[in-house]
Design an enzyme around this catalytic site. Structure first.
Site, PDB file in Angstrom:
ATOM      1  N   GLY A   1     -32.996 -34.282 -71.365  1.00 14.52           N
ATOM      2  CA  GLY A   1     -33.171 -34.982 -70.140  1.00 14.52           C
ATOM      3  C   GLY A   1     -34.133 -36.140 -70.290  1.00 14.52           C
ATOM      4  N   HIS A   2     -35.136 -35.952 -71.157  1.00 11.60           N
ATOM      5  CA  HIS A   2     -36.217 -36.810 -70.946  1.00 11.60           C
ATOM      6  C   HIS A   2     -36.815 -37.459 -72.340  1.00 11.60           C
ATOM      7  CE1 HIS A   2     -40.476 -38.227 -70.095  1.00 11.60           C
ATOM      8  NE2 HIS A   2     -40.330 -38.078 -68.570  1.00 11.60           N
ATOM      9  N   PHE A   3     -36.014 -38.489 -72.954  1.00 13.07           N
ATOM     10  CA  PHE A   3     -34.927 -39.214 -72.319  1.00 13.07           C
ATOM     11  C   PHE A   3     -33.739 -38.920 -73.239  1.00 13.07           C
ATOM     12  CE2 PHE A   3     -38.305 -41.145 -70.327  1.00 13.07           C
ATOM     13  CZ  PHE A   3     -38.120 -41.122 -68.874  1.00 13.07           C
TER      14      PHE A   3
ATOM     15  N   LEU B   1     -39.313 -38.410 -75.143  1.00 17.90           N
ATOM     16  CA  LEU B   1     -40.838 -38.320 -74.853  1.00 17.90           C
ATOM     17  C   LEU B   1     -41.247 -37.048 -74.162  1.00 17.90           C
ATOM     18  CD1 LEU B   1     -41.192 -42.333 -73.617  1.00 17.90           C
ATOM     19  CD2 LEU B   1     -41.895 -41.455 -75.667  1.00 17.90           C
TER      20      LEU B   1
END
Lengths: 147, 84
Positions: free
Chosen positions: A46-48, A53
């Protein structure tokens, strides 16, 4: 205590264990640990999705987990492995981490009172500091032990 | 003792970032925690570290610490006694 034994006693597990190796532990004083950032990190889902990151907040968690190691071997803190963050102060995120980075986590004790312990810490990669700051951890104690 | 109490009040304000507050607003005998100044356990650690740094006086025992940190007056008395 052998360094890897600390990890054996450590309670954090996937997907919330952010220490791969302990380089040095000075009981009651300091800890240096290593974390390899992998493309397989669950957080990168989810990040990203288009640009993996490491979230800055996880740098804080890495430092907190390393700080718990400082007390994991002390008799009065047998439950220290269940330590949790209590306060975060003046933390700066100077660089971002991405897959392939090898992070070095350094933390040292500033002082403690009761079950609270304050630390200074840095997370660095290739000699460059990526995050630094102060934080306080609450260390549950063995009911029979007192600091 | 009055001078020491004044210093402690300034240390509390600076160390705990009590912006907008002056030393005159802290009563020497008023409780620092709970209903008084409203400090919490994180603040107690900051105060213990601040006092150690400024006066070289360590507060290690938690029970004793609770009594000593109860007010500016009790803190001043403890520091004065430890410093001889």
């Amino acid at each position: 205590m052998e360094l890897q034994k600390y990890l054996d006693h450590f309670k954090h597990r996937y997907p919330f264990l952010f220490i791969d190796r302990l380089i040095e532990v000075v009981p009651g004083q300091s800890c240096r640990a290593l974390k390899n950032v992998s493309m397989n990190e669950k957080v990168f889902v989810g990040h990203f999705p288009d640009r993996p990151l490491m979230p800055g907040v996880l740098f804080i968690e890495m430092m907190a987990q390393a700080s718990i190691m400082i007390f994991a071997s002390e008799h009065n803190y047998l439950d220290a492995q269940h330590g949790v963050l209590a306060h975060v102060d003046k933390v700066k995120f100077l660089k971002t981490a991405s897959p392939g980075d090898q992070l070095i986590i350094d933390v040292s004790l500033d002082g403690k009172f009761g079950k609270l312990a304050k630390f200074k810490g840095t997370v660095s990669c290739d000699g460059a500091v990526m995050a630094k700051g102060s934080f306080t951890v609450s260390l549950p104690r063995n009911p029979a032990g007192r600091s | 003792m009055q001078q020491l109490e004044q210093e402690i009040k300034e240390l509390i304000i600076e160390r705990l970032n009590l912006e907008g507050m002056s030393a005159d607003e802290i009563e020497s005998d008023a409780p620092l925690f709970g209903e008084g100044l409203g400090l919490d356990s994180i603040d107690s650690l900051e105060l213990v570290l601040g006092i150690e740094k400024k006066y070289g006086v360590k507060i290690q025992d938690e029970e004793l610490g609770r009594q000593v940190l109860s007010s500016v007056a009790s803190l001043a008395e403890f520091i004065a006694k430890k410093r001889g």
